[in-house]
Motif scaffolding. Sequence first.
Motif, PDB file in Angstrom:
ATOM      1  N   HIS A 186       0.223  15.543 -19.686  1.00 46.00           N
ATOM      2  CA  HIS A 186      -0.038  14.309 -20.254  1.00 46.00           C
ATOM      3  C   HIS A 186      -1.494  13.543 -19.569  1.00 46.00           C
ATOM      4  N   ALA A 187      -2.134  13.131 -20.297  1.00 45.39           N
ATOM      5  CA  ALA A 187      -3.232  12.391 -19.834  1.00 45.39           C
ATOM      6  C   ALA A 187      -2.971  11.175 -18.799  1.00 45.39           C
ATOM      7  N   VAL A 188      -3.909  10.744 -18.200  1.00 41.93           N
ATOM      8  CA  VAL A 188      -3.581   9.588 -17.527  1.00 41.93           C
ATOM      9  C   VAL A 188      -3.071   8.451 -18.313  1.00 41.93           C
ATOM     10  N   CYS A 189      -1.826   7.759 -18.216  1.00 41.32           N
ATOM     11  CA  CYS A 189      -1.358   7.143 -19.255  1.00 41.32           C
ATOM     12  C   CYS A 189      -0.729   5.676 -18.563  1.00 41.32           C
ATOM     13  N   GLU A 190      -0.321   4.882 -19.248  1.00 38.20           N
ATOM     14  CA  GLU A 190       0.344   3.757 -18.921  1.00 38.20           C
ATOM     15  C   GLU A 190       1.911   3.671 -19.593  1.00 38.20           C
ATOM     16  N   THR A 191       2.750   3.485 -18.610  1.00 39.77           N
ATOM     17  CA  THR A 191       4.270   3.586 -19.075  1.00 39.77           C
ATOM     18  C   THR A 191       4.903   2.590 -18.666  1.00 39.77           C
ATOM     19  N   ALA A 192       6.100   2.384 -18.994  1.00 41.43           N
ATOM     20  CA  ALA A 192       7.279   1.387 -18.511  1.00 41.43           C
ATOM     21  C   ALA A 192       7.794   2.048 -17.345  1.00 41.43           C
ATOM     22  N   LEU A 193       8.018   1.289 -16.119  1.00 39.98           N
ATOM     23  CA  LEU A 193       8.660   1.768 -15.158  1.00 39.98           C
ATOM     24  C   LEU A 193      10.226   1.262 -15.140  1.00 39.98           C
ATOM     25  N   GLY A 194      10.837   1.794 -15.930  1.00 36.68           N
ATOM     26  CA  GLY A 194      12.262   1.644 -16.180  1.00 36.68           C
ATOM     27  C   GLY A 194      13.144   2.222 -15.172  1.00 36.68           C
ATOM     28  N   LYS A 195      14.249   2.473 -15.318  1.00 37.35           N
ATOM     29  CA  LYS A 195      15.285   2.828 -14.232  1.00 37.35           C
ATOM     30  C   LYS A 195      15.086   4.255 -14.092  1.00 37.35           C
ATOM     31  N   ALA A 196      14.780   4.961 -14.934  1.00 38.13           N
ATOM     32  CA  ALA A 196      14.460   6.425 -14.352  1.00 38.13           C
ATOM     33  C   ALA A 196      13.529   6.613 -13.523  1.00 38.13           C
ATOM     34  N   TRP A 197      12.184   5.966 -13.563  1.00 46.95           N
ATOM     35  CA  TRP A 197      11.063   5.863 -12.684  1.00 46.95           C
ATOM     36  C   TRP A 197      11.716   4.934 -11.543  1.00 46.95           C
ATOM     37  N   SER A 198      12.197   3.923 -11.435  1.00 49.33           N
ATOM     38  CA  SER A 198      12.459   2.997 -10.365  1.00 49.33           C
ATOM     39  C   SER A 198      13.425   3.794  -9.261  1.00 49.33           C
ATOM     40  N   ARG A 199      14.341   4.153  -9.660  1.00 51.74           N
ATOM     41  CA  ARG A 199      15.503   4.863  -8.727  1.00 51.74           C
ATOM     42  C   ARG A 199      14.856   6.042  -8.054  1.00 51.74           C
ATOM     43  N   ARG A 200      13.765   6.582  -8.431  1.00 53.35           N
ATOM     44  CA  ARG A 200      12.922   7.559  -7.621  1.00 53.35           C
ATOM     45  C   ARG A 200      11.822   6.874  -6.710  1.00 53.35           C
ATOM     46  N   ILE A 201      11.481   5.888  -6.760  1.00 57.24           N
ATOM     47  CA  ILE A 201      10.662   5.242  -5.735  1.00 57.24           C
ATOM     48  C   ILE A 201      10.765   5.838  -4.444  1.00 57.24           C
ATOM     49  N   ALA A 202      10.008   6.188  -3.484  1.00 57.21           N
ATOM     50  CA  ALA A 202      10.161   6.616  -2.300  1.00 57.21           C
ATOM     51  C   ALA A 202       9.372   5.907  -1.258  1.00 57.21           C
ATOM     52  N   GLY A 203       8.377   5.077  -1.948  1.00 60.40           N
ATOM     53  CA  GLY A 203       7.571   4.366  -0.955  1.00 60.40           C
ATOM     54  C   GLY A 203       6.714   3.414  -1.754  1.00 60.40           C
ATOM     55  N   ALA A 204       6.162   2.256  -1.247  1.00 57.91           N
ATOM     56  CA  ALA A 204       5.117   1.536  -2.034  1.00 57.91           C
ATOM     57  C   ALA A 204       3.982   1.017  -0.884  1.00 57.91           C
ATOM     58  N   PHE A 205       2.788   1.203  -1.388  1.00 60.03           N
ATOM     59  CA  PHE A 205       1.646   0.952  -0.293  1.00 60.03           C
ATOM     60  C   PHE A 205       0.482   0.148  -1.077  1.00 60.03           C
ATOM     61  N   ARG A 206      -0.273  -0.561  -0.230  1.00 63.43           N
ATOM     62  CA  ARG A 206      -1.189  -1.297  -0.688  1.00 63.43           C
ATOM     63  C   ARG A 206      -2.651  -0.810  -0.298  1.00 63.43           C
ATOM     64  N   PHE A 207      -3.634  -0.804  -1.166  1.00 65.71           N
ATOM     65  CA  PHE A 207      -4.867  -0.285  -0.959  1.00 65.71           C
ATOM     66  C   PHE A 207      -5.542  -1.369   0.136  1.00 65.71           C
ATOM     67  N   PRO A 208      -5.995  -0.515   1.301  1.00 69.90           N
ATOM     68  CA  PRO A 208      -6.741  -1.642   2.378  1.00 69.90           C
ATOM     69  C   PRO A 208      -8.027  -2.193   1.821  1.00 69.90           C
ATOM     70  N   LEU A 245       2.340  13.855   1.503  1.00 73.94           N
ATOM     71  CA  LEU A 245       2.160  12.589   0.586  1.00 73.94           C
ATOM     72  C   LEU A 245       2.358  11.483   1.216  1.00 73.94           C
ATOM     73  N   LEU A 246       3.472  11.034   1.765  1.00 74.86           N
ATOM     74  CA  LEU A 246       4.033   9.820   2.100  1.00 74.86           C
ATOM     75  C   LEU A 246       3.300   9.673   3.463  1.00 74.86           C
ATOM     76  N   ASP A 247       3.224  10.793   4.463  1.00 72.48           N
ATOM     77  CA  ASP A 247       2.551  10.597   5.628  1.00 72.48           C
ATOM     78  C   ASP A 247       1.094  10.195   5.434  1.00 72.48           C
ATOM     79  N   ALA A 248       0.305  10.618   4.435  1.00 76.54           N
ATOM     80  CA  ALA A 248      -1.235  10.503   4.180  1.00 76.54           C
ATOM     81  C   ALA A 248      -1.137   9.121   3.731  1.00 76.54           C
ATOM     82  N   ALA A 249      -0.104   8.538   2.858  1.00 72.35           N
ATOM     83  CA  ALA A 249      -0.318   7.174   2.426  1.00 72.35           C
ATOM     84  C   ALA A 249      -0.081   6.048   3.498  1.00 72.35           C
ATOM     85  N   ARG A 250       0.812   6.646   4.521  1.00 71.95           N
ATOM     86  CA  ARG A 250       1.218   5.570   5.660  1.00 71.95           C
ATOM     87  C   ARG A 250      -0.007   5.666   6.459  1.00 71.95           C
TER      88      ARG A 250
END
Length: 149
Positions: free
Chosen positions: A123-145, A68-73
């Motif tokens: 869960h259906a596609v949903c909007e949720t808070a990006l709290g500490k539980a999610w934030s600490r799991r971030i492995a990468g950030a990417f911008r659509f070209p 997943l990360l390799d494809a995103a990169r």
Amino acid sequence: MTAEGDAIVSVARRWIGTPYHHQASLEGVGSDCLGLVRGIWREMIGPEPEEIPSYSPHWAESGGAETLLDAARRQMRPLSREAAAPGDVLAFRMRRGGLAKHLAVLVEGDVQAGRIVHAYEGHAVCETALGKAWSRRIAGAFRFPVGET
């Protein structure tokens, strides 16, 4: 927020309520987290740039390739966590030492106090808070070209 980021957020939020379905990518019909990102790509950029291999729904996988990360990169512009803005894609590791197996679109704020749109099993596609539980799991950030040649 950039005009491109604003447009991506609008598209992501339109997918809210789409039922979860592993390996699907059809707004209103079925999607998983990768399917959401693929659907946004098709709308904002055009045809998907590469074929998606079959993948497991299991979050606890460890070892092996970071597919997943390799494809995103390859297909998106990698960013630092701190540079992520609304409209950017975040990749997550669901456990320490595990592979990155989840994606979300940042739709508000930043990686410390933001909101994400994503889909996960049960869960259906949903909007949720990006709290500490999610934030600490971030492995990468990417911008659509979007708009890049």
